[in-house]
Design a protein around this motif. Structure first.
Motif, PDB file in Angstrom:
ATOM      1  N   ASN A 253      48.144  85.378  42.388  1.00 54.46           N
ATOM      2  CA  ASN A 253      46.326  84.855  42.277  1.00 54.46           C
ATOM      3  C   ASN A 253      45.511  84.889  41.051  1.00 54.46           C
ATOM      4  OD1 ASN A 253      43.858  85.091  43.845  1.00 54.46           O
ATOM      5  ND2 ASN A 253      44.500  86.597  44.631  1.00 54.46           N
ATOM      6  N   PRO A 254      45.272  84.660  41.235  1.00 55.74           N
ATOM      7  CA  PRO A 254      43.857  83.967  39.921  1.00 55.74           C
ATOM      8  C   PRO A 254      43.014  85.264  40.679  1.00 55.74           C
ATOM      9  CG  PRO A 254      43.522  81.455  41.312  1.00 55.74           C
ATOM     10  CD  PRO A 254      44.905  83.070  41.120  1.00 55.74           C
ATOM     11  N   PRO A 304      50.164  78.163  32.333  1.00 56.05           N
ATOM     12  CA  PRO A 304      49.847  77.065  32.374  1.00 56.05           C
ATOM     13  C   PRO A 304      49.956  75.718  32.442  1.00 56.05           C
ATOM     14  CG  PRO A 304      50.315  77.470  29.895  1.00 56.05           C
ATOM     15  CD  PRO A 304      50.875  78.707  30.893  1.00 56.05           C
ATOM     16  N   ASP A 305      50.857  76.118  33.648  1.00 54.86           N
ATOM     17  CA  ASP A 305      50.297  75.128  34.067  1.00 54.86           C
ATOM     18  C   ASP A 305      50.021  75.022  35.648  1.00 54.86           C
ATOM     19  OD1 ASP A 305      53.307  73.714  33.347  1.00 54.86           O
ATOM     20  OD2 ASP A 305      54.887  75.509  33.935  1.00 54.86           O
ATOM     21  N   HIS A 306      49.454  76.542  35.857  1.00 50.66           N
ATOM     22  CA  HIS A 306      48.541  76.880  37.144  1.00 50.66           C
ATOM     23  C   HIS A 306      47.036  75.515  37.067  1.00 50.66           C
ATOM     24  CE1 HIS A 306      46.798  79.636  40.363  1.00 50.66           C
ATOM     25  NE2 HIS A 306      45.870  78.932  40.076  1.00 50.66           N
ATOM     26  N   ARG A 307      46.565  76.101  35.403  1.00 50.08           N
ATOM     27  CA  ARG A 307      45.797  75.549  34.998  1.00 50.08           C
ATOM     28  C   ARG A 307      46.118  73.838  34.849  1.00 50.08           C
ATOM     29  NH1 ARG A 307      41.077  76.214  35.369  1.00 50.08           N
ATOM     30  NH2 ARG A 307      41.437  78.254  34.478  1.00 50.08           N
ATOM     31  N   LEU A 308      46.965  73.251  34.726  1.00 51.93           N
ATOM     32  CA  LEU A 308      47.632  72.376  34.404  1.00 51.93           C
ATOM     33  C   LEU A 308      47.547  71.010  35.974  1.00 51.93           C
ATOM     34  CD1 LEU A 308      49.032  69.749  33.267  1.00 51.93           C
ATOM     35  CD2 LEU A 308      50.892  70.521  34.257  1.00 51.93           C
ATOM     36  N   LEU A 309      47.537  72.246  37.608  1.00 57.66           N
ATOM     37  CA  LEU A 309      47.535  71.664  38.220  1.00 57.66           C
ATOM     38  C   LEU A 309      45.844  71.659  38.800  1.00 57.66           C
ATOM     39  CD1 LEU A 309      48.072  71.168  40.788  1.00 57.66           C
ATOM     40  CD2 LEU A 309      48.271  73.415  41.545  1.00 57.66           C
ATOM     41  N   LEU A 310      45.204  72.742  38.162  1.00 55.44           N
ATOM     42  CA  LEU A 310      43.623  72.465  38.843  1.00 55.44           C
ATOM     43  C   LEU A 310      42.975  71.488  38.049  1.00 55.44           C
ATOM     44  CD1 LEU A 310      42.542  76.658  39.002  1.00 55.44           C
ATOM     45  CD2 LEU A 310      43.113  74.364  40.660  1.00 55.44           C
ATOM     46  N   ARG A 311      43.227  71.395  35.984  1.00 58.30           N
ATOM     47  CA  ARG A 311      43.006  70.223  35.720  1.00 58.30           C
ATOM     48  C   ARG A 311      42.771  69.155  36.387  1.00 58.30           C
ATOM     49  NH1 ARG A 311      43.733  72.514  30.509  1.00 58.30           N
ATOM     50  NH2 ARG A 311      46.021  70.954  30.500  1.00 58.30           N
ATOM     51  N   ASN A 312      44.278  68.628  36.769  1.00 58.53           N
ATOM     52  CA  ASN A 312      44.526  67.175  36.773  1.00 58.53           C
ATOM     53  C   ASN A 312      44.056  67.004  38.706  1.00 58.53           C
ATOM     54  OD1 ASN A 312      45.876  66.808  34.212  1.00 58.53           O
ATOM     55  ND2 ASN A 312      47.772  66.345  34.712  1.00 58.53           N
ATOM     56  N   THR A 313      43.300  68.286  38.860  1.00 57.84           N
ATOM     57  CA  THR A 313      43.129  67.474  39.968  1.00 57.84           C
ATOM     58  C   THR A 313      41.630  66.999  40.467  1.00 57.84           C
ATOM     59  OG1 THR A 313      44.006  69.551  40.692  1.00 57.84           O
ATOM     60  CG2 THR A 313      45.079  68.298  41.861  1.00 57.84           C
ATOM     61  N   LYS A 314      41.175  67.812  39.276  1.00 61.55           N
ATOM     62  CA  LYS A 314      39.847  68.593  39.295  1.00 61.55           C
ATOM     63  C   LYS A 314      39.257  66.860  39.319  1.00 61.55           C
ATOM     64  CE  LYS A 314      35.652  70.058  37.237  1.00 61.55           C
ATOM     65  NZ  LYS A 314      35.377  70.950  36.154  1.00 61.55           N
ATOM     66  N   PRO A 315      39.520  65.630  38.668  1.00 62.27           N
ATOM     67  CA  PRO A 315      38.605  64.088  38.608  1.00 62.27           C
ATOM     68  C   PRO A 315      39.051  63.786  39.944  1.00 62.27           C
ATOM     69  CG  PRO A 315      39.901  64.443  36.933  1.00 62.27           C
ATOM     70  CD  PRO A 315      40.975  65.590  37.497  1.00 62.27           C
ATOM     71  N   LEU A 316      40.225  64.039  41.005  1.00 63.32           N
ATOM     72  CA  LEU A 316      39.687  63.148  41.506  1.00 63.32           C
ATOM     73  C   LEU A 316      38.258  63.136  43.114  1.00 63.32           C
ATOM     74  CD1 LEU A 316      43.857  63.589  42.533  1.00 63.32           C
ATOM     75  CD2 LEU A 316      42.480  61.715  41.964  1.00 63.32           C
ATOM     76  N   LEU A 317      38.010  64.933  42.772  1.00 63.76           N
ATOM     77  CA  LEU A 317      36.650  64.836  43.682  1.00 63.76           C
ATOM     78  C   LEU A 317      35.688  64.131  43.441  1.00 63.76           C
ATOM     79  CD1 LEU A 317      36.241  68.664  42.262  1.00 63.76           C
ATOM     80  CD2 LEU A 317      36.754  67.923  44.631  1.00 63.76           C
ATOM     81  N   GLN A 318      36.263  62.875  42.374  1.00 66.53           N
ATOM     82  CA  GLN A 318      35.443  61.583  42.304  1.00 66.53           C
ATOM     83  C   GLN A 318      35.989  60.564  43.600  1.00 66.53           C
ATOM     84  OE1 GLN A 318      34.525  60.726  38.522  1.00 66.53           O
ATOM     85  NE2 GLN A 318      33.520  63.077  38.564  1.00 66.53           N
ATOM     86  N   HIS A 334      42.315  77.230  47.762  1.00 68.36           N
ATOM     87  CA  HIS A 334      42.578  78.418  48.282  1.00 68.36           C
ATOM     88  C   HIS A 334      43.941  78.984  46.395  1.00 68.36           C
ATOM     89  CE1 HIS A 334      43.360  77.994  51.864  1.00 68.36           C
ATOM     90  NE2 HIS A 334      44.131  76.574  52.001  1.00 68.36           N
ATOM     91  N   LEU A 335      43.758  77.774  45.567  1.00 69.07           N
ATOM     92  CA  LEU A 335      43.484  78.479  44.136  1.00 69.07           C
ATOM     93  C   LEU A 335      43.082  78.570  42.447  1.00 69.07           C
ATOM     94  CD1 LEU A 335      46.800  75.033  44.300  1.00 69.07           C
ATOM     95  CD2 LEU A 335      47.545  77.814  45.101  1.00 69.07           C
ATOM     96  N   ALA A 336      42.230  78.601  42.821  1.00 72.36           N
ATOM     97  CA  ALA A 336      41.327  78.650  41.822  1.00 72.36           C
ATOM     98  C   ALA A 336      40.701  80.098  42.298  1.00 72.36           C
ATOM     99  CB  ALA A 336      40.009  77.387  42.019  1.00 72.36           C
ATOM    100  N   PRO A 337      40.045  80.257  40.937  1.00 68.48           N
ATOM    101  CA  PRO A 337      39.572  81.556  40.671  1.00 68.48           C
ATOM    102  C   PRO A 337      37.932  81.191  40.716  1.00 68.48           C
ATOM    103  CG  PRO A 337      40.483  80.714  38.451  1.00 68.48           C
ATOM    104  CD  PRO A 337      40.755  79.861  39.130  1.00 68.48           C
ATOM    105  N   LYS A 338      37.642  82.409  41.516  1.00 75.18           N
ATOM    106  CA  LYS A 338      37.004  82.041  42.371  1.00 75.18           C
ATOM    107  C   LYS A 338      35.541  81.934  41.708  1.00 75.18           C
ATOM    108  CE  LYS A 338      36.274  86.260  45.909  1.00 75.18           C
ATOM    109  NZ  LYS A 338      35.878  87.053  45.636  1.00 75.18           N
ATOM    110  N   ALA A 339      34.948  81.434  39.831  1.00 81.28           N
ATOM    111  CA  ALA A 339      34.289  81.041  39.062  1.00 81.28           C
ATOM    112  C   ALA A 339      34.220  79.776  39.221  1.00 81.28           C
ATOM    113  CB  ALA A 339      34.386  81.859  37.774  1.00 81.28           C
ATOM    114  N   GLU A 340      35.609  79.381  39.935  1.00 86.71           N
ATOM    115  CA  GLU A 340      35.520  77.763  39.019  1.00 86.71           C
ATOM    116  C   GLU A 340      35.222  77.239  40.652  1.00 86.71           C
ATOM    117  OE1 GLU A 340      38.907  76.818  36.945  1.00 86.71           O
ATOM    118  OE2 GLU A 340      39.000  78.607  35.726  1.00 86.71           O
ATOM    119  N   VAL A 341      35.915  78.141  41.727  1.00 89.13           N
ATOM    120  CA  VAL A 341      35.879  76.894  43.442  1.00 89.13           C
ATOM    121  C   VAL A 341      33.716  76.272  43.424  1.00 89.13           C
ATOM    122  CG1 VAL A 341      35.874  77.265  45.739  1.00 89.13           C
ATOM    123  CG2 VAL A 341      37.153  78.720  43.974  1.00 89.13           C
ATOM    124  N   GLY A 342      33.189  76.343  42.686  1.00 89.80           N
ATOM    125  CA  GLY A 342      32.191  75.542  43.019  1.00 89.80           C
ATOM    126  C   GLY A 342      31.679  74.661  42.877  1.00 89.80           C
TER     127      GLY A 342
END
Length: 1016
Positions: A253-254, A304-318, A334-342
């Motif tokens: 849990n981040p 790093p694999d957790h970070r990979l998932l967050l980084r590769n899904t972020k562009p799909l918000l567009q 459900h997965l990101a640190p609170k500071a990044e959920v925004g």
């Protein structure tokens, strides 16, 4: 004139002038057609010998189906055309059969052999359609045929057919769950597919058949993350939801430190708490200190694999697809640190401009998010203001969000909005607004009096529903501080004459009864009025009248004794048994008799006990235990097929399960032996006991340094994931990151190894053939069957000396590994300057390639003196095709257009296979992947040595040792597709050539080239 009418004219059919032809065209409605002649013209067209009429009929039938009309009675006529040679007709027949095969199973079964032939059709659309129809026939007797068809389709060269195979897997599983184990094998194979077209479909099949087999995802996790951006939209949704559940089981849990602090420091006093708990506060402070110390001792480091998932899904918000945006939003929640959920807030607010259906789903999820993560939506407060055109359900959800976002700073703005909403004509919305005001007053104590005064003003509203809802909310607010608001209670008592809404009347009566001591003069009078109308009241009001009479009897029995007895007598004979029971119970409790028990002593404590004020909570408070974006979350109930969102693990599971292990490399004078990414494959005896194990350990392509061309030591999980995550752009990623990372990974190598590398360069220059010392120690390495020596390699002319004005260029395919990129074919070029003057600055420009092809240019030759020769090596990724690479060869004064086109035999590299492995792989490449030709060998080409020499000169393959026939094996350079060749010799020079290849086009071309080599 349409084809159908022309056909009717040919048949001699006539219709009166001006009469509409409803009977002839079923697609037009068939208003006057009789049942026995229904669709006769279509049946005749389908029985015709003309493909054009059949096509017209099928188009009309498919149009009928699209409009929801029943065309099942045409099944026999349509199914006859399943073997039609016209591809367009066949496609439409398959579309029809997919729709009706389940209803007409017996007739569909008669065509099974045709579908099986369709599975071997050269056209990928026909193969896919045949499989789709076959999987639509829901009869258990053909389960083995379906299973065989799915297995074959899973190995098909066309990604579209493999995608269809993935779609057929859940159908077969629902028909026969006992096939699960075999289907899991197919899913495992398809999960390893590198095509974006297949990825989404196979993950869908995985979710339907074996969602618990999380181990199948480990090796494919990074590949799925990197492919995600290019997968089709609905595939993205499925993959993201699956990866959300996967990540919850594999990563920590981040927000672990924050949640610990909240647990330890969550001792904020409740709103109604007293000031007597100072000791408890001290204990809680100690806990805070302990938890803070724990957090400092164990800082969280994201995998790093957790970070990979967050980084590769972020562009799909567009993404333009709302479902994809919603899927990424729930993943981040459900997965990101609170500071990044925004980051998801802006994307979700954008979706609020979409259709009302999309808005409804998004607002449901936003309402849940705002309870825990209020801050991220506060900047977008105005986006949730309600428009008059919004449907009621959207208005209510926006109200919910606004109420959740309310705090001390923005409450005045929100309350002003609410005042406007109360004037709306939508009564349900007004009622919801009044409830929202009540919740704001409960949550924010500073505005409680303001809200209460505003609600009291609403009591004089002309609309009865508004007044009624206000009464219900005021009742809840008054419970917090009743002694301060006796005037409001008196005011509400006067409303009993006017308000007719049962819930409102019941609330007023409850308030007067509960706080009768604050209004001692008014309460008995209210009871008197209620006793008069008792028989006409609703059940909920009657129950409160009984309660009021009991409370007044206990506090003011002189004035109300007779009234109470009267009410209880009326209730004793009421039609509703709840009211009768309540009357009997209260009579025994408050009126002591000889029979009444000990409870009557405590009547006052029972009825007039202090009651806690109700907590007005959001209906979305506990919904986040369902995965956001799911149907279960929308319904707030577990829907069928819902997969629970797992809890975070206490300790991090082993991250190495996601590593794709790299095998060590043997360096030889001829080239390297490696797995997939290198030139040749490591023999079986070096690493794994079986080919299956090696298949499970498919490698991400190792990085090579430009100078050495050898892979460094196995990288750590972190560096692997970083390199993998950087490859969003696809094929270019390996080139861009190769140099620096390999140098870093090899910094710690010993000086002896560096000396050996230098020696190896010298050996290459001298073209020595002896083996260098291997990197790892093998007991008894077997020599590979090598290719023809470089002197025997065929040269091709690139630029003639006359065309090149003295510059002559020849090239050959060196069959050596191209060290900068293992997916490229090495092309050795020889430049000869036949002119009298020097040639300067020889280089390449204006490279023109077909889609997918790549070129690594040769280094510029600054000076080529007259009469001298120079060589250079370039790399070309032909993408497993024989299409030419076109470019300009430039000197300091001239430009020459040239092109390099490879023979199909140069598009592969040799691999080592044992006899058993060869037979096993050949067995899996049967059917469409096998091409056999009979031939008569040339008189000079009948001994084994000559046959081997000619086959290896035609194709860059390796001889399989100890084979009963002459067998050769290799893989295509780009995709690593297996190529197997067998030459079985018979008497008097007769022979049979068999080529098994995953890529049919390459197999067909290779057969022609080897035939030519053996018969010349």
């Amino acid at each position: 004139m349409s084809a159908s009418s022309a056909f009717n004219d040919e048949k001699g059919g006539s219709s009166s002038v001006g009469e509409p032809e409803y009977g002839h065209d079923p697609a037009s409605g068939g208003i006057f057609s009789s049942d026995y002649k229904r669709h006769d013209d279509l049946k005749e067209m389908l029985d015709s010998n003309k493909d054009s009429l059949k096509l017209e009929a099928m188009k009309r039938i498919v149009a009928m189906i699209a409009r929801g009309k029943n065309a099942s009675d045409l099944f026999p006529a349509v199914v006859k055309n399943v073997a039609c040679k016209n591809i367009e007709v066949k496609k439409l027949v398959y579309v029809y059969l997919v729709r009706y095969a389940e209803e007409q199973q017996d007739l569909a079964l008669l065509s099974i052999s045709t579908f099986q032939r369709g599975l071997k059709d050269p056209n990928q659309l026909i193969r896919a359609s045949a499989l789709r129809v076959l999987s639509s026939i829901r009869v258990t007797i053909i389960v083995p045929i379906m299973m065989l068809a799915i297995k074959e389709a899973a190995s098909d060269m066309s990604p579209y057919v493999r995608k269809t195979a993935a779609h057929a897997i859940p159908k077969l599983y629902s028909l026969d769950p006992e096939q699960k184990d075999q289907l899991i094998e197919v899913i495992e194979k398809l999960l390893a597919d590198k095509t974006t077209l297949v990825a989404g479909s196979v993950v869908m099949a995985f979710e339907e058949v074996c969602p618990e087999r999380i181990d199948l995802i480990h090796k494919n996790y990074r590949k799925l993350c990197n492919l995600l951006i290019d997968v089709e939209e609905w595939g993205q949704v499925v993959i993201i939801n699956m990866l959300t559940r996967y990540a919850r089981t594999q990563f920590l849990n981040p927000n672990i430190n924050e949640s610990l602090l909240e647990e330890g420091g969550g001792g904020e006093k409740t709103f109604y708490g007293s000031d007597e708990d100072e000791d408890e506060d001290e204990e809680e402070k100690e806990k805070k200190v302990e938890v803070a110390a724990l957090a400092k001792r164990k800082p969280y480091v994201m995998d790093p694999d957790h970070r990979l998932l967050l980084r590769n899904t972020k562009p799909l918000l567009q993404s333009r697809n709302a479902a994809v945006v919603m899927a990424v939003a729930q993943l981040y929640f459900h997965l990101a640190p609170k500071a990044e959920v925004g980051v998801i807030a802006k994307a979700l607010v954008r979706l609020l401009r979409s259709h009302s259906e999309v808005q409804f789903v998004v607002l449901q999820n936003v309402a849940t998010m705002t309870i825990k993560r209020r801050g991220m939506f506060e900047p977008y407060l105005k986006s949730f203001y309600i428009r008059s055109t919004d449907p009621t359900q959207i208005k209510v959800l926006k109200l919910e969000v606004l109420t959740n976002l309310a705090n001390e700073t923005n409450i005045s703005t929100i309350l002003r909005e609410f005042q406007t909403y109360i004037k709306s004509m939508d009564k349900d919305f007004v009622a919801a607004t009044i409830q929202a005001i009540g919740r704001c007053a409960t949550n924010i104590s500073e505005v409680r009096d303001t809200c209460l005064n505003g609600l009291v003003q609403l009591l004089s509203n002309r609309d009865e529903l508004v007044v009624a809802e206000s009464v219900v909310v005021i009742k809840k607010l008054l419970q917090m501080q009743p002694e301060k608001h006796s005037d409001i209670i008196k005011h509400m008592a006067k409303l009993t004459d006017n308000i007719q809404v049962p819930m409102a009347r019941a609330s007023i009566l409850w308030l007067i009864g509960e706080y009768c001591e604050h209004v001692p003069k008014i309460a008995p009078d209210v009871l008197r009025k209620m006793a008069k109308s008792f028989t006409n009241e609703e059940d909920i009001v009657k129950l409160q009248i009984i309660n009021l009479s009991a409370k007044l009897y206990l506090t003011n029995s002189k004035q109300t004794k007779l009234l109470t007895q009267y009410v209880l007598n009326l209730a004793k004979y009421d039609q509703n048994y709840d009211i009768r029971d309540r009357a009997r119970f209260i009579r025994q409790l408050i009126v002591p008799t000889e029979k009444s028990g000990a409870l009557s002593k405590y009547a006052k404590k029972l009825f007039l006990a202090l009651k806690p004020a109700p907590v007005l909570e959001s209906p979305f408070k506990d919904r986040d235990h369902f995965q956001l974006g799911s149907l279960s979350h929308l319904l707030n109930a577990k829907a069928g097929g819902y997969q629970e969102l797992p809890d975070w693990p206490e300790a991090a599971p082993d991250p190495s399960v996601r590593n794709v292990e790299t095998e060590e490399v043997i360096t030889t004078g001829e080239g390297r032996i490696g797995l997939l990414g290198d030139w040749r494959e490591v023999p079986e005896w070096t690493k794994c006991s079986s080919r299956e194990k090696r298949k499970e350990k498919k490698v991400e392509k190792p990085f090579y340094s430009d100078s050495e061309g050898e892979s460094g030591p196995t990288e750590s999980a972190d560096s692997e994931s970083d390199s993998a995550s950087g490859s969003e752009s696809g094929s270019g990623s390996e080139e861009s990151g190769s140099g620096s990372e390999s140098e870093e990974s090899e910094e710690g190598s010993e000086s002896e190894e560096e000396e050996e590398d230098e020696e190896e360069k010298d050996k290459k220059k001298k073209k020595k053939k002896e083996l260098k010392k291997p990197v790892n120690h093998f007991s008894s390495p077997r020599p590979l069957q090598t290719i023809a020596p470089s002197s025997a390699l065929k040269s091709y002319e690139l630029l003639h000396r006359i065309t090149g004005e003295g510059l002559q260029v020849e090239y050959c395919f060196s069959r050596q590994p191209f060290s900068p990129d293992a997916n490229m074919v090495a092309v050795q070029m020889q430049f000869t300057n036949n002119a009298t003057s020097d040639t300067k600055n020889l280089h390449m420009e204006d490279v023109k390639l077909q889609s997918g092809m790549r070129v690594k240019e040769f280094p510029e030759i600054e000076l080529l003196p007259a009469g001298e020769t120079s060589t250079a090596v370039m790399g070309i990724d032909f993408c497993d095709s024989t299409q030419a690479a076109n470019f300009q060869l430039c000197t300091h004064t001239k430009k020459f257009f040239v092109s390099i086109q490879p023979p199909v035999g140069e598009l592969m590299r040799p691999i080592f296979l044992t006899e058993n492995e060869f037979k096993k792989e050949q067995g899996q490449l049967m059917g469409m992947n096998e091409i056999t030709e009979k031939l008569t060998l040339d008189a000079k080409c009948r001994n084994e040595h000559t046959i081997v020499q000619r086959v290896t000169s035609a194709a860059n393959l390796s001889r399989v040792p100890c084979g009963s026939d002459k067998e050769f094996a290799g893989r295509t350079v780009t995709s690593g597709s297996l190529v197997l060749v067998t030459v079985a010799t018979k008497e008097e020079g007769a022979a049979q050539l068999t080529v098994n290849c995953e890529k049919m086009v390459i197999g067909t071309m290779l057969v022609k080239d080897i035939l030519l080599a053996l018969t010349q």
